[in-house]
Scaffold this active site. Structure first.
Site, mmCIF file in Angstrom:
data_model
loop_
_atom_site.group_PDB
_atom_site.id
_atom_site.type_symbol
_atom_site.label_atom_id
_atom_site.label_comp_id
_atom_site.label_asym_id
_atom_site.label_seq_id
_atom_site.Cartn_x
_atom_site.Cartn_y
_atom_site.Cartn_z
ATOM 1 N N ARG A 73 27.245 38.323 24.157
ATOM 2 C CA ARG A 73 27.259 39.267 25.270
ATOM 3 C C ARG A 73 26.062 38.968 26.173
ATOM 4 N NH1 ARG A 73 25.625 43.708 24.097
ATOM 5 N NH2 ARG A 73 25.241 43.586 21.871
ATOM 6 N N LYS A 226 33.318 46.889 23.806
ATOM 7 C CA LYS A 226 32.098 47.520 24.330
ATOM 8 C C LYS A 226 32.318 48.094 25.734
ATOM 9 C CE LYS A 226 29.782 46.115 20.711
ATOM 10 N NZ LYS A 226 29.414 47.070 19.658
ATOM 11 N N HIS A 246 28.473 54.274 19.161
ATOM 12 C CA HIS A 246 28.356 52.973 18.493
ATOM 13 C C HIS A 246 28.124 53.234 17.003
ATOM 14 C CE1 HIS A 246 26.099 48.821 18.432
ATOM 15 N NE2 HIS A 246 27.368 48.685 18.120
ATOM 16 N N SER A 268 22.901 46.705 16.938
ATOM 17 C CA SER A 268 23.678 45.511 16.627
ATOM 18 C C SER A 268 22.963 44.684 15.555
ATOM 19 C CB SER A 268 23.846 44.647 17.881
ATOM 20 O OG SER A 268 24.442 45.397 18.902
ATOM 21 N N CYS A 270 22.460 45.202 12.369
ATOM 22 C CA CYS A 270 21.631 45.907 11.382
ATOM 23 C C CYS A 270 22.459 46.267 10.146
ATOM 24 C CB CYS A 270 21.020 47.174 11.964
ATOM 25 S SG CYS A 270 19.499 46.888 12.864
ATOM 26 N N ARG A 385 31.524 34.507 14.857
ATOM 27 C CA ARG A 385 32.245 35.755 14.546
ATOM 28 C C ARG A 385 33.543 35.514 13.802
ATOM 29 N NH1 ARG A 385 29.992 40.779 16.583
ATOM 30 N NH2 ARG A 385 28.229 40.138 17.843
HETATM 31 C C1 OXD Z 1 28.775 44.044 18.361
HETATM 32 C C2 OXD Z 1 27.449 44.395 18.892
HETATM 33 O O1 OXD Z 1 29.275 42.937 18.612
HETATM 34 O O2 OXD Z 1 27.001 45.511 18.664
HETATM 35 O O3 OXD Z 1 29.359 44.916 17.682
HETATM 36 O O4 OXD Z 1 26.827 43.550 19.560
HETATM 37 MN MN MN Z 2 28.423 46.795 17.721
#
Ligand code: OXD
Ligand code: MN
Length: 602
Positions: A73, A226, A246, A268, A270, A385
């Site tokens: 991102r 997102k 989130h 993110s 964690c 991912r």
């Molecule tokens: C995700 C993020 O990809 O929080 O979920 O960046």
């Molecule tokens: Mn996330």
């Protein structure tokens, strides 16, 4: 369904406008069928975008490798285009909607002009949440990326039923995505078309629109996640009196068979996915998954806050995922029907990433280079991912698609804190809980800019995801707490990452986090013991079930202690963090901070 079958004038005009501007060679409406998924995926294999994996290892699965400049991102290119700048607030990039539309959509010079030449425009009607849920919302994403089509089909519910409902006038979020890489006749395509020097991930909260250009990766391109389920949905939630967060959602069952649902917000990377699928070490306790990243929550007629997972899949960070850290995520991946992005490929047609249990002697790294064990080079990109359907997770709760949602008993917040913050802390009140959420922070590591140990605040783990002024968002949370007749969840702050002064981890984490969940479960029933401290209600050492853990008494005490001097040093950092919000900072939070200071000095 074909375009000519559409009846709704607004939908028809919207679609026509984008076709005219982007000039795709072809337009395909997505119906969500396996047949269509296979067709698009096979096309991607032919084009070299997808590599089919070995069906014996990962059935019906593919690997993709992105452009080296398009791997995550891009927050610096993410904009909230509200009419007024103050509505975007200090935590977002802002541009006036008219200016952003000029850059992107101008009929002569906009970036979208002719951007789909040589490509197919896919029309993806999708639902965030079960199609029939009163909490769900619909969207249509236009995209020129087959990779996005396959990922959206895993991550959301793509269905013609959605298009029919929209056609009849149901509200929808308008999402437009282009990789920004038109093809001239005869021009060969690349394996990952994108336009990394012209990326714009833009949100128009007033008109509920998302325009994304130039990137094909993750949250930049899978617009249901997102962009919609957080940035646009936070605005919808503010206007309609609910919460878009989130947060993972988990179901906790006690040995006696009692059930509670918990929603937890961590920044993110964690460990949200790990916690959501955890295998408890405490005998008799069970954790099942409702969601791993996003929760949408509304009060029902009885004042109970009920949550749905708006997503249908997991888009998880691969490195670090193993049979030790998250066996259920590994099993979900092994079931197949997956897309892996920027992982390494083994000789037998499987995938590999750092942290996986067995390290192959050789493989091909995410940059397509031969890779050797112990070479010191990472085989998979750190943000590689897996995209997998949630329904095939072995611990998915039976009710994960309940249209009514599940009742939430507790909220958890937390970051990575090597010092000061205890294992678990219960808020003294809803307002104090909002204070804890607003001060969620992690310590900076050597990898980030700034002094090591300094705090990076990530309020409610929403820093890059709140679609409006975060000061107003805090006020929205406070307002939720004043709802008449509401059964409000209790709020907790947890920290799995505290270290002893000599640097050793105090807490094993992973499945042992069930010990903390048990204390929270019992607190919600008014059973477990706590002591009131200046920072909140902390468990006594006896109240946490440490049975079977090899931990010294000293470490247990330290884990549950209040470091008053450490907290006093944090207060000025919180003040500085709050200053960013100026007059938008709710007075209640200033009161909470003053009260904390007073209690620490008493
Ligand atoms: C995700 C993020 O990809 O929080 O979920 O960046
Ligand atoms: Mn996330």
């Amino acid at each position: 369904m074909e375009i000519k079958d559409l009846k709704n004038e607004e939908v028809k005009a919207w679609l026509k406008g984008w076709i005219d501007l982007c000039t795709p060679d072809e337009v395909v409406i997505c119906d969500g069928s396996q047949e269509q998924y296979d067709k698009v995926a096979n096309g991607l294999v032919k084009a070299g975008v997808f590599i089919k994996l070995n069906d014996d290892k990962k059935p019906n699965s593919y690997a993709a490798r992105s452009d080296v400049k398009d791997v995550a991102r891009v927050e610096s290119r993410t904009f909230i285009c509200s009419e007024k700048q103050e509505d975007a607030g200090p935590t977002n990039n802002w541009m006036a909607p008219s200016e952003m539309r000029r850059i992107l959509c101008n009929a002569e010079s906009g970036l979208y002009k002719g951007c789909m030449k040589g490509r197919t425009m896919y029309v993806i009607p999708f639902s965030m949440g079960p199609v029939s849920s009163p909490i769900s919302k619909y969207g249509i994403e236009l995209t020129d990326s087959g990779y996005v089509v396959c990922n959206m089909m895993i991550m959301t519910r793509v269905s013609l039923a959605v298009l029919e409902a929209i056609d009849k006038g149901r509200e929808f979020v308008k999402c437009v995505h282009s990789v920004g890489s038109p093809l001239e006749p005869g021009q060969a395509d690349t394996c990952w078309p994108c336009n990394p020097d012209n990326r714009y991930i833009t949100h128009f909260p007033e008109t509920r629109e998302i325009l994304s250009f130039g990137s094909g990766y993750g949250g930049n391109a899978l617009l249901g996640k997102k962009c919609f389920a957080l940035r646009i949905a936070t605005v919808q939630a503010r206007d309609e009196g609910w919460l878009a967060e989130h947060m993972l959602i988990l179901k906790l069952t006690s040995p006696e068979g009692e059930v509670k649902y918990v929603a937890a917000a961590f920044p993110s990377a964690c460990g949200k996915t790990n916690l959501a699928m955890m295998e408890p070490t405490l005998p008799g306790w069970k954790v099942e998954t409702i969601g791993d990243d996003i929760a949408w929550m509304k009060f029902d007629a009885e004042g109970q806050l009920r949550a749905i997972n708006p997503e249908a899949g997991f888009f998880g960070v691969a490195p670090g995922t193993s049979m030790k850290s998250n066996p259920n995520a590994m099993r979900t991946c092994n079931m197949g029907n997956a897309v892996f992005t920027n992982v390494a490929l083994t000789e037998d047609g499987d995938v590999y990433w750092e942290g996986m249990d067995d390290v192959p002697d050789t493989c091909v790294d995410w940059l397509r280079r031969p890779w050797k064990k112990d070479s010191g080079v990472k085989a998979a990109h750190p943000n590689s991912r897996f995209t997998v359907p949630a329904r095939q997770c072995p611990v998915i709760a039976a009710e994960w698609e309940d249209p009514q949602g599940v009742p939430i008993s507790a909220f958890l917040f937390g970051g990575r804190r090597a010092s000061v913050v205890p294992l678990v802390n219960e808020a003294l009140s809803w307002e104090h809980g909002v204070f804890l959420g607003s001060t969620t922070a992690s310590e900076k590591t050597a990898a980030a800019d700034g002094k090591v140990g300094e705090l990076r605040f990530d309020p409610f783990a929403m820093l890059p995801f709140c679609g409006y002024n975060m000061g107003d968002y805090f006020a929205h949370w406070l307002k939720i707490g004043t709802k008449k007749g509401a059964k409000l969840p209790r709020i907790y702050y947890v920290n799995w990452f505290r270290k002893a002064p000599d640097g050793h981890w105090l807490w094993p984490g992973f499945g042992d986090n069930s010990r903390v969940l048990k204390w929270i479960f019992d607190r919600c029933d008014g059973k477990a013991e706590a002591r009131e401290t200046p920072i909140g209600n902390l468990p006594t050492v006896q109240a946490i079930d440490f049975s079977g853990l090899d931990m010294s008494e000293e470490d247990k005490e330290l884990l549950l202690s209040v470091d008053a001097e450490g907290w006093k040093a944090v207060v000025p950092e919180i003040k500085k963090h709050y200053e960013k919000f100026g007059s938008k900072l709710p007075a209640e939070l200033v009161k909470q901070l003053e009260a904390l200071e007073k209690r620490l000095n008493a």
